[in-house]
Design a protein around this motif. Sequence first.
Motif: not given
Length: 282
Positions: A27, A29, A31, A76, A78-80
Amino acid sequence: LAKVYDFANFEGALYEWWESQGFFAPECRDGERADGGEHKRGAYVLPMPPPNVTGYLHMGHAMFVALQDILARFHRMRRRPTLWLPGTDHAGIATQLLVERALVAEGTSREALGREAFTERVWQWKEEKGGYIMNQMRRLGASADWSREKFTLEPAMSEAVVEAFVRLHEAGLLYKGSRMVNWSPNLRTAVSDLEVEYADEVGKLYKFKYPLVPLEEGAPESEFVPVATTRPETILGDTAVAVHPDDERFRHLVGRELRVPGVTPERRIPLITDTYVQMEFG
């Protein structure tokens, strides 16, 4: 409340919800799912070491699933954009061996089936065992993107292997040469070192006398060098006999010629020195 946690009543449904919501897919950042483009935080890709479709998982598989799952979930968080790519490996020779054992238990063989029918039987094995392995990984909680599941004999994977070999060949890193290989008399094919199980067995030492060629023509052969070997069939390929340079028993004979026992008198080899020789043994 139950005194013991009943994982069967909770984890299966929870995992199905995770997977149905697409939580395991990469995904962006905001979403939205990544479209394959470059991401400012950098994508994190984790290829799964593909389990062989030779049966069921063991503790080693459970260990790598746990370690890789930790990495995937960490990145994930860490929003990577994180891709844990799952798949299975055909394990050609090992799989063939297991399928042949099953055929023998049924009173038949791959020769009796024929090439096409046997190949079809192997694919049936792959579908059965491969599907079971993937379900086992789901029960372990592996957060892999199952929509991208791969199999090492898929056309795209085979093309990648060919491409890798071509690149290695063009770089001069791939070459053809003569070397010893492991041979399976049952499968009638070469097998890798990974497929070989070594075992210690009590062997025999066969002792031979290697006569020294007399210094004078026509003189009797009164001297010899004793040689013991576990592989007497290799004598025909002898090119030299080596003794340790510090071995007083044979130092004065170094440089002389020996006759190879069991072959024509013209077959002569030199007596040389080599520090690799163990004086205490031979």
